[in-house]
Design a protein around this motif. Structure first.
Motif, short mmCIF file in Angstrom:
data_model
loop_
_atom_site.label_atom_id
_atom_site.label_comp_id
_atom_site.label_asym_id
_atom_site.label_seq_id
_atom_site.Cartn_x
_atom_site.Cartn_y
_atom_site.Cartn_z
N GLY A 1 -21.19 5.29 21.83
CA GLY A 1 -22.46 5.51 21.63
C GLY A 1 -22.63 7.04 22.44
N ASP A 2 -22.12 7.55 23.47
CA ASP A 2 -22.03 8.74 24.27
C ASP A 2 -21.45 9.78 23.17
N GLN B 1 -23.96 10.78 20.68
CA GLN B 1 -24.97 11.31 21.05
C GLN B 1 -24.67 12.74 21.39
N LYS C 1 -35.15 8.74 24.51
CA LYS C 1 -35.26 7.54 23.82
C LYS C 1 -35.19 7.86 22.27
N ARG D 1 -33.11 10.02 20.94
CA ARG D 1 -31.45 10.31 20.74
C ARG D 1 -30.98 8.87 20.50
N LYS D 2 -31.20 7.99 21.43
CA LYS D 2 -30.58 6.50 21.28
C LYS D 2 -30.96 6.14 19.90
N GLU E 1 -25.99 -2.15 16.87
CA GLU E 1 -26.55 -1.42 18.28
C GLU E 1 -25.56 -1.96 19.32
N LEU F 1 -22.44 0.22 20.80
CA LEU F 1 -22.72 1.33 21.53
C LEU F 1 -21.88 1.48 22.80
#
Length: 334
Positions: free
Chosen positions: A122-123, A126, A138, A140-141, A155, A158
């Protein structure tokens, strides 16, 4: 045509590469002076239309990856122009190039080495949003989750690390990382060569689906002609830093004109055990890009080489509307 009838606008290509060169200096001696140059990409020109896939094929070491990296300025070109949406990105400064990178992304060959093993995926996805200051935390997620879902993941993935995924899933993650910035152009550098055959088809079909849904444009680099035939609209064949033939997919596979292209296509396996294809075996080794041969670079290995081939370098000549080839045998030079 009636004078009041508006003229049909001419659509400019999304990417236009003109006379692109990338030379790597080879240094030696007591004072480490430049002695010679490796001509990895030598005077290459082509266009990529919006929404199409241009396949780029050739043997290992012919300069395919260097060309892809030079187009994105991951490797600085030696000379030439790279126009993206009518802007020559070869002339942009660092700040301007950073802004442009949102529109131009890359999918590398090895999905494991292109992901940081210490960072949850996830990071990793992002990070591009953080660099370009897009949205708040929010938003970005939500954008990361949306990109994951586009490539078939969920999800709950992540917070997992790259080692927890299979090779095909890791490549999907890399594709999601490229998509999250909503690019228009993606360089796919051997994106399925490290995957099993069954997984290759899944990733290729995913790329085609995403292209249709998001109007993406691809430069698809591969040495696998079967893969290129499946995904490409047009195909460019590269040999020793030069493009020697370029045509639409059907035209190139049904009517290859350059002897090198003919040899490559003759090596494609046929699924029918009763079918027979005359295999063209090339003799000799690929010449060194440090000292490429004079004239046509393929002539030392070409079964059709003539005297003119050893002296003059053929240009990439137009054979018909969609077929270009650099070969004296085809252009009937006298």
């Amino acid at each position: 045509m009636n004078e009041n009838t508006p003229a049909t606008p001419v659509q400019t290509p999304l990417v236009s590469v003109q006379h692109l060169k990338k030379y790597f200096s080879v240094q030696g001696g007591l004072f480490e002076k430049t002695k010679e140059y490796v001509k990895a990409v030598d005077d290459v020109s082509f266009d990529i239309e919006r929404g199409e896939t241009l396949g780029l094929v050739g043997e290992s070491g012919c300069g395919k990856t260097t060309l892809g990296r030079a187009i994105l300025r991951l490797t600085e070109p030696t000379s030439g122009s790279i126009c993206f949406k009518d802007r020559d990105i070869a002339k942009l400064d660092r700040a301007q190039m950073k802004e442009m990178r949102r529109c131009m992304q890359v999918v590398f060959q090895d999905p494991y080495s292109s992901l940081d093993p210490r960072v949850v995926i996830g990071d990793s996805i992002q990070r591009g949003l953080n660099v370009h200051h897009i949205g708040d935390a929010k938003q970005r997620k939500e954008m990361v989750i949306d990109a994951l879902r586009k490539v078939g993941l969920q999800e709950y993935h992540l917070q997992r690390y790259p080692y927890e995924f299979s090779g095909g899933q890791r490549q999907r993650i890399v594709i999601a990382r490229a998509l999250v910035l909503q690019p228009e152009f993606i360089v796919c550098d051997e994106p399925v060569s490290a995957l099993d055959v069954s997984i290759q088809s899944q990733v290729l079909n995913l790329l085609k689906t995403l292209q249709q849904e998001l109007n993406l444009t691809y430069l698809f680099i591969s040495h696998n002609l079967s893969v290129v035939e499946h995904i490409s609209n047009r195909v460019a064949v590269m040999y020793l830093g030069k493009i020697v033939e370029m045509a639409g997919k059907k035209e190139l596979f049904n009517n290859p004109l350059h002897p090198y292209t003919q040899a490559l296509l003759s090596a494609i396996p046929i699924a029918d055990p009763k079918a027979r294809r005359k295999r063209i075996i090339l003799t000799g080794d690929v010449p060194s890009p440090l000292n490429p041969p004079a004239g046509c670079r393929f002539h030392p290995r070409c079964p059709l080489a003539r005297e003119i081939c050893t002296r003059l370098e053929p240009e990439l000549s137009q054979i018909n509307d969609k077929h270009r080839v650099a070969c004296w045998q085809v252009t009937n030079y006298e």
